[in-house]
Motif scaffolding. Structure first.
Motif, PDB file in Angstrom:
ATOM      1  N   ASN A  13       0.844  -1.202   0.000  1.00 17.49           N
ATOM      2  CA  ASN A  13       0.000   0.000   0.000  1.00 17.49           C
ATOM      3  C   ASN A  13       0.877   1.249   0.000  1.00 17.49           C
ATOM      4  OD1 ASN A  13      -2.383  -1.501   0.113  1.00 17.49           O
ATOM      5  ND2 ASN A  13      -2.296  -1.626   2.344  1.00 17.49           N
ATOM      6  N   SER A  66       4.356  -5.953   4.360  1.00 17.86           N
ATOM      7  CA  SER A  66       3.004  -5.412   4.260  1.00 17.86           C
ATOM      8  C   SER A  66       2.102  -5.901   5.382  1.00 17.86           C
ATOM      9  CB  SER A  66       2.385  -5.803   2.915  1.00 17.86           C
ATOM     10  OG  SER A  66       1.081  -5.273   2.796  1.00 17.86           O
ATOM     11  N   ARG A  75      -0.956  -6.304   4.637  1.00 18.92           N
ATOM     12  CA  ARG A  75      -1.888  -7.164   3.886  1.00 18.92           C
ATOM     13  C   ARG A  75      -1.350  -8.591   3.940  1.00 18.92           C
ATOM     14  NH1 ARG A  75      -3.155  -3.650  -1.535  1.00 18.92           N
ATOM     15  NH2 ARG A  75      -3.629  -5.732  -2.323  1.00 18.92           N
ATOM     16  N   THR A  84      -3.272 -11.648   3.288  1.00 21.31           N
ATOM     17  CA  THR A  84      -4.066 -12.739   2.735  1.00 21.31           C
ATOM     18  C   THR A  84      -3.186 -13.622   1.857  1.00 21.31           C
ATOM     19  OG1 THR A  84      -4.695 -11.597   0.697  1.00 21.31           O
ATOM     20  CG2 THR A  84      -6.050 -11.185   2.640  1.00 21.31           C
ATOM     21  N   ASP A 140      -2.580 -12.013  -1.541  1.00 21.43           N
ATOM     22  CA  ASP A 140      -1.532 -10.989  -1.581  1.00 21.43           C
ATOM     23  C   ASP A 140      -0.149 -11.619  -1.712  1.00 21.43           C
ATOM     24  OD1 ASP A 140      -3.070  -8.619  -1.380  1.00 21.43           O
ATOM     25  OD2 ASP A 140      -3.376  -8.997   0.757  1.00 21.43           O
ATOM     26  N   ASN A 167       5.085 -10.155   7.005  1.00 13.12           N
ATOM     27  CA  ASN A 167       3.897  -9.450   7.480  1.00 13.12           C
ATOM     28  C   ASN A 167       4.242  -8.441   8.566  1.00 13.12           C
ATOM     29  OD1 ASN A 167       1.938 -10.836   5.887  1.00 13.12           O
ATOM     30  ND2 ASN A 167       2.046 -12.579   7.293  1.00 13.12           N
TER      31      ASN A 167
END
Length: 220
Positions: free
Chosen positions: A50, A75, A77, A79, A82, A96
């Motif tokens: 992002n 990130s 994000r 999932t 991703d 992460n």
């Protein structure tokens, strides 16, 4: 090279990398991520997903057009999609947020050990005054415009770009391009230079290669 729009996180990573004798470069202008990549020629990129302007998926694709440099996504994000997208687009690892700095350093060290069994990635691309020459596929690029080069045009452009700011003599170019220049008409060099100039001008950069009468050629 650290591409992270949260300045606190970027500074934390930078400070810790410096303690480990790395030389961190922090991106602050998120319009110019690719330009800074070309200028810094980093050995590894830490990339958030992002980001302002374009996301990390966009930038990793731009980087992969010119280099195999290791890229780690960092990130919040998390999932599976991703992570799958990150790897499919060219990332080498994914970590992460929030993360332990020790884990990040370990991943960086491991990736650098694996990655630099191959040749120095700083030679993948040459860039000067808005023209990019990809040494992997022999293509030149100005902005989004790609230029198809002949074998001799590619060699000429590479020699002149590497020597930018210096005059390269016609005799040196003849010697570097043709094994035995005695059997090459001097006009052949002129023809190749003129074709190269025309392609660069049509792509948007006029007067990129200058003639120094009686001396040779120069990319200023």
């Amino acid at each position: 090279m650290i591409v992270e729009d949260d300045s606190t996180i970027a500074q934390l990573i930078s400070d810790n990398l410096a303690k480990w004798q790395f030389e961190p470069s922090v991106v602050t202008d998120f319009d110019q991520v690719f330009d800074q990549f070309l200028a810094d020629k980093p050995n590894l990129v830490l990339l958030d997903i992002n980001l302002p302007v374009f996301d990390g998926f966009y930038w990793v694709q731009k980087i992969r057009e010119v280099s195999k440099v290791p890229v780690i996504f960092i990130s919040s994000r998390n999932t599976n999609m991703d992570q799958v997208m990150s790897m499919n687009l060219g990332a080498d690892d994914f970590i992460n947020k929030p993360f332990a700095i020790e884990v990040l350093i370990a991943k960086i060290n491991a990736l650098l050990r694996r990655a630099y069994n191959y040749s120095d990635q700083s030679t993948d691309v040459i860039e000067h005054n808005g023209l990019l020459l990809n040494l992997n596929n022999g293509m030149a690029q100005i902005g989004d415009t790609q230029i198809n080069l002949s074998k001799n045009e590619y060699k000429l452009l590479q020699i002149l770009m590497r020597a930018h700011g210096q005059i390269v003599t016609r005799s040196r170019l003849l010697k570097d391009l043709w094994t035995d220049e005695r059997f090459v008409d001097d006009n052949t060099l002129t023809v190749n230079i003129n074709r190269l100039r025309k392609k660069i001008e049509e792509a948007g950069l006029p007067n990129y290669i200058e003639t120094k009468v009686g001396q040779g050629y120069i990319i200023p």
